[in-house]
Design a protein around this motif. Structure first.
Motif, PDB file in Angstrom:
ATOM      1  N   ALA A  93       0.839  -1.209   0.000  1.00 27.66           N
ATOM      2  CA  ALA A  93       0.000   0.000   0.000  1.00 27.66           C
ATOM      3  C   ALA A  93       0.868   1.250   0.000  1.00 27.66           C
ATOM      4  N   HIS A  94       2.018   1.178   0.685  1.00 29.06           N
ATOM      5  CA  HIS A  94       2.932   2.320   0.690  1.00 29.06           C
ATOM      6  C   HIS A  94       3.534   2.536  -0.697  1.00 29.06           C
ATOM      7  N   VAL A  95       3.829   1.445  -1.413  1.00 30.73           N
ATOM      8  CA  VAL A  95       4.352   1.555  -2.777  1.00 30.73           C
ATOM      9  C   VAL A  95       3.318   2.221  -3.673  1.00 30.73           C
ATOM     10  N   LYS A  96       2.057   1.867  -3.494  1.00 32.83           N
ATOM     11  CA  LYS A  96       0.975   2.421  -4.321  1.00 32.83           C
ATOM     12  C   LYS A  96       0.918   3.939  -4.236  1.00 32.83           C
ATOM     13  N   GLU A  97       1.290   4.492  -3.093  1.00 33.61           N
ATOM     14  CA  GLU A  97       1.217   5.940  -2.899  1.00 33.61           C
ATOM     15  C   GLU A  97       2.363   6.694  -3.580  1.00 33.61           C
ATOM     16  N   CYS A  98       3.356   5.970  -4.090  1.00 33.55           N
ATOM     17  CA  CYS A  98       4.508   6.611  -4.740  1.00 33.55           C
ATOM     18  C   CYS A  98       4.333   6.600  -6.255  1.00 33.55           C
ATOM     19  N   ALA A  99       4.905   7.593  -6.917  1.00 38.65           N
ATOM     20  CA  ALA A  99       4.787   7.691  -8.369  1.00 38.65           C
ATOM     21  C   ALA A  99       5.912   6.965  -9.091  1.00 38.65           C
ATOM     22  N   VAL A 100       7.084   6.858  -8.457  1.00 37.75           N
ATOM     23  CA  VAL A 100       8.263   6.225  -9.057  1.00 37.75           C
ATOM     24  C   VAL A 100       8.872   5.272  -8.036  1.00 37.75           C
ATOM     25  N   SER A 200       2.976  -2.407 -10.914  1.00 37.61           N
ATOM     26  CA  SER A 200       3.929  -2.822 -11.934  1.00 37.61           C
ATOM     27  C   SER A 200       3.915  -1.914 -13.155  1.00 37.61           C
ATOM     28  N   ALA A 201       3.129  -0.833 -13.106  1.00 36.96           N
ATOM     29  CA  ALA A 201       3.120   0.140 -14.204  1.00 36.96           C
ATOM     30  C   ALA A 201       4.025   1.324 -13.907  1.00 36.96           C
ATOM     31  N   LYS A 202       4.519   1.407 -12.678  1.00 37.66           N
ATOM     32  CA  LYS A 202       5.307   2.566 -12.274  1.00 37.66           C
ATOM     33  C   LYS A 202       6.706   2.540 -12.896  1.00 37.66           C
ATOM     34  N   GLU A 203       7.230   3.723 -13.166  1.00 38.64           N
ATOM     35  CA  GLU A 203       8.599   3.820 -13.674  1.00 38.64           C
ATOM     36  C   GLU A 203       9.570   3.376 -12.581  1.00 38.64           C
ATOM     37  N   VAL A 204      10.621   2.671 -12.997  1.00 42.06           N
ATOM     38  CA  VAL A 204      11.585   2.101 -12.049  1.00 42.06           C
ATOM     39  C   VAL A 204      12.990   2.629 -12.328  1.00 42.06           C
ATOM     40  N   ILE A 205      13.700   2.954 -11.257  1.00 42.68           N
ATOM     41  CA  ILE A 205      15.133   3.259 -11.320  1.00 42.68           C
ATOM     42  C   ILE A 205      15.843   2.188 -10.496  1.00 42.68           C
ATOM     43  N   GLY A 235      16.235   3.654 -15.549  1.00 39.05           N
ATOM     44  CA  GLY A 235      17.357   4.347 -14.954  1.00 39.05           C
ATOM     45  C   GLY A 235      18.228   3.392 -14.168  1.00 39.05           C
ATOM     46  N   PHE A 236      19.513   3.708 -14.071  1.00 38.13           N
ATOM     47  CA  PHE A 236      20.445   2.849 -13.345  1.00 38.13           C
ATOM     48  C   PHE A 236      21.519   3.697 -12.671  1.00 38.13           C
ATOM     49  N   VAL A 237      21.796   3.374 -11.403  1.00 36.29           N
ATOM     50  CA  VAL A 237      22.854   4.038 -10.645  1.00 36.29           C
ATOM     51  C   VAL A 237      23.598   2.976  -9.846  1.00 36.29           C
ATOM     52  N   VAL A 238      24.919   3.086  -9.796  1.00 38.14           N
ATOM     53  CA  VAL A 238      25.701   2.223  -8.917  1.00 38.14           C
ATOM     54  C   VAL A 238      26.280   3.088  -7.809  1.00 38.14           C
ATOM     55  N   LEU A 239      26.176   2.604  -6.583  1.00 39.76           N
ATOM     56  CA  LEU A 239      26.731   3.336  -5.440  1.00 39.76           C
ATOM     57  C   LEU A 239      26.963   2.375  -4.287  1.00 39.76           C
ATOM     58  N   CYS A 240      27.652   2.863  -3.278  1.00 37.34           N
ATOM     59  CA  CYS A 240      27.819   2.124  -2.028  1.00 37.34           C
ATOM     60  C   CYS A 240      27.038   2.890  -0.967  1.00 37.34           C
ATOM     61  N   ALA A 241      25.879   2.364  -0.592  1.00 37.08           N
ATOM     62  CA  ALA A 241      25.005   3.067   0.349  1.00 37.08           C
ATOM     63  C   ALA A 241      25.683   3.287   1.694  1.00 37.08           C
ATOM     64  N   LYS A 242      26.466   2.299   2.131  1.00 33.86           N
ATOM     65  CA  LYS A 242      27.174   2.432   3.410  1.00 33.86           C
ATOM     66  C   LYS A 242      28.164   3.584   3.350  1.00 33.86           C
ATOM     67  N   PHE A 277      13.974  12.958  -9.583  1.00 37.81           N
ATOM     68  CA  PHE A 277      13.313  14.232  -9.917  1.00 37.81           C
ATOM     69  C   PHE A 277      12.791  14.198 -11.353  1.00 37.81           C
ATOM     70  N   LYS A 278      13.638  13.759 -12.281  1.00 45.76           N
ATOM     71  CA  LYS A 278      13.238  13.711 -13.690  1.00 45.76           C
ATOM     72  C   LYS A 278      12.175  12.649 -13.943  1.00 45.76           C
ATOM     73  N   ALA A 279      12.314  11.508 -13.268  1.00 47.54           N
ATOM     74  CA  ALA A 279      11.349  10.423 -13.459  1.00 47.54           C
ATOM     75  C   ALA A 279       9.947  10.826 -13.012  1.00 47.54           C
ATOM     76  N   LEU A 280       9.867  11.741 -12.076  1.00 51.24           N
ATOM     77  CA  LEU A 280       8.575  12.241 -11.612  1.00 51.24           C
ATOM     78  C   LEU A 280       7.967  13.249 -12.585  1.00 51.24           C
ATOM     79  N   GLY A 281       8.709  13.556 -13.651  1.00 55.36           N
ATOM     80  CA  GLY A 281       8.213  14.527 -14.631  1.00 55.36           C
ATOM     81  C   GLY A 281       8.346  15.958 -14.161  1.00 55.36           C
ATOM     82  N   LEU A 282       9.319  16.202 -13.284  1.00 59.92           N
ATOM     83  CA  LEU A 282       9.498  17.535 -12.710  1.00 59.92           C
ATOM     84  C   LEU A 282      10.682  18.261 -13.354  1.00 59.92           C
TER      85      LEU A 282
END
Length: 366
Positions: A93-100, A200-205, A235-242, A277-282
């Motif tokens: 339900a929390h995912v449903k509330e997000c646009a991306v 499953s219709a939402k844009e994914v990064i 979209g794709f990004v590589v990073l080290c979250a830690k 930001f861009k994926a949200l159409g902003l």
């Protein structure tokens, strides 16, 4: 549905560490066990934009204000979430509330950090999440179909909708996401998606979360995620979250020097924010004065009055005109006076569609 980016993934893949880094805080709990995040953490994050500094170098304002984007740290989903496993229905339900969707994928080996399936397999992990989103969409659509079947008996419009809905259900039942449905531009699908907000219709990064040793180059796990993202046009990004979380305590120059010592030119975090930001159409337009240089967030395709209304609704109601300078012209001619002298300042009316980076000043009736 709000214009927000939901951080999604299996438990213990680094979502909360990424969120902490995004918010430059430690307010998202991180622990080595599933579901340490239950209620979604939300935060408004500044969008990095080098253009603001360039404007400020000319205008010399008292302060600088960035555009912003909302990120939501959603608890880890697991296999069976669509059937309620691991509090799955609540999380979906929390995912449903997000646009991306920002899908964080574990691409590092660490025996001290539990993996819910026992081994690091990024493509399998991605499939687990995506299947749960599709199964949740099937449940949602089936409920809507029950109503459509009744309506279709006496309503031709409902009959047409029923045909598309049944085709979509067949597509989903093949465990294919709504985003790949062949009739996704059909008005009926668009209306159903607006109403039901298919997960499953939402844009994914995709974010490949690697260890520090691989932050400057993709390891085998991250390469698989990158290939999948390229195949889907995602979209794709590589990073080290830690590592990104650890950089929070450093000043900007110190953090940059540390990243460069690892062979990294810039933070993957900035890429995540900008892509979200861009994926949200902003996009951003600017106001530039001695008090403040500011980026204002608007939806792409917004008219000048709508953009003015972001500052204050009275600006939109009483809109007269917008004095507009393209960002490139503002920089090239050294500010408003220089742009005006070169004929680069334009007076735009109500029908003008604001362009990314426009430097604007609004005239309005009180």
């Amino acid at each position: 549905m709000g214009l927000s980016v939901g951080i999604v993934g299996l438990p213990n893949v680094g979502k909360s560490s990424l969120f902490n880094a995004l918010t430059k805080s430690t307010n998202a709990q991180s622990a080595n066990y599933p579901f340490c995040t239950i209620d979604p953490n939300k935060a408004i994050v500044d969008v990095p934009d080098a253009r603001l500094k360039a404007l400020a170098d000319i205008v010399k304002p008292e302060r600088i204000q960035h555009s912003s984007v909302e990120f939501v740290d959603i608890a880890g989903l697991i296999k069976g979430a669509s059937a309620g496993e691991g509090l799955g229905n609540q999380f979906l339900a929390h995912v449903k509330e997000c646009a991306v969707i920002l899908h964080v994928v574990r691409c590092f080996e660490d025996d001290d950090i539990t993996h819910v399936s026992g081994e690091v397999n990024p493509l399998s992990d991605i499939e687990t999440i995506e299947v749960e989103l599709i199964l949740a969409d099937i449940q949602t659509l089936q409920k809507r179909l029950e109503r459509l079947v009744k309506l279709a008996k006496s309503n031709k419009e409902a009959q047409a909708s029923l045909e598309i809905a049944n085709a979509l259900l067949a597509h989903l039942n093949e465990l294919k996401p709504a985003s790949s449905f062949k009739d996704r531009e059909h008005p009926v699908f668009l209306a159903l998606n607006q109403e039901l907000r298919f997960l499953s219709a939402k844009e994914v990064i995709f974010v490949a979360n690697v260890d520090e040793a691989h932050v400057s180059g993709l390891n085998a796990h991250a390469l698989k995620v990158q290939a999948l993202a390229q195949e889907r046009g995602a979209g794709f990004v590589v990073l080290c979250a830690k590592l990104e979380e650890e950089l929070v305590g450093m000043d900007e120059n110190e953090a940059l020097e540390f990243l460069q010592s690892l062979g990294v030119e810039s933070s993957g975090l900035d890429q995540v924010i900008s892509l979200g930001f861009k994926a949200l159409g902003l996009m951003s337009y600017f106001t530039a004065g001695v008090k403040e240089v500011r980026a204002w967030t608007i939806v792409k395709g917004s008219s000048a009055p709508t953009a003015a209304g972001v500052i204050h609704k009275d600006f939109e109601k009483g809109f007269i005109k917008a004095e507009t300078i393209a960002y490139e012209d503002f920089i090239a001619y050294g500010g408003e006076a220089g742009a005006k002298a070169k004929g680069a300042l334009r007076v735009e009316g109500k029908d003008y569609i604001v362009q990314d980076g426009d430097v604007m000043h609004f005239r309005f009736n009180v």
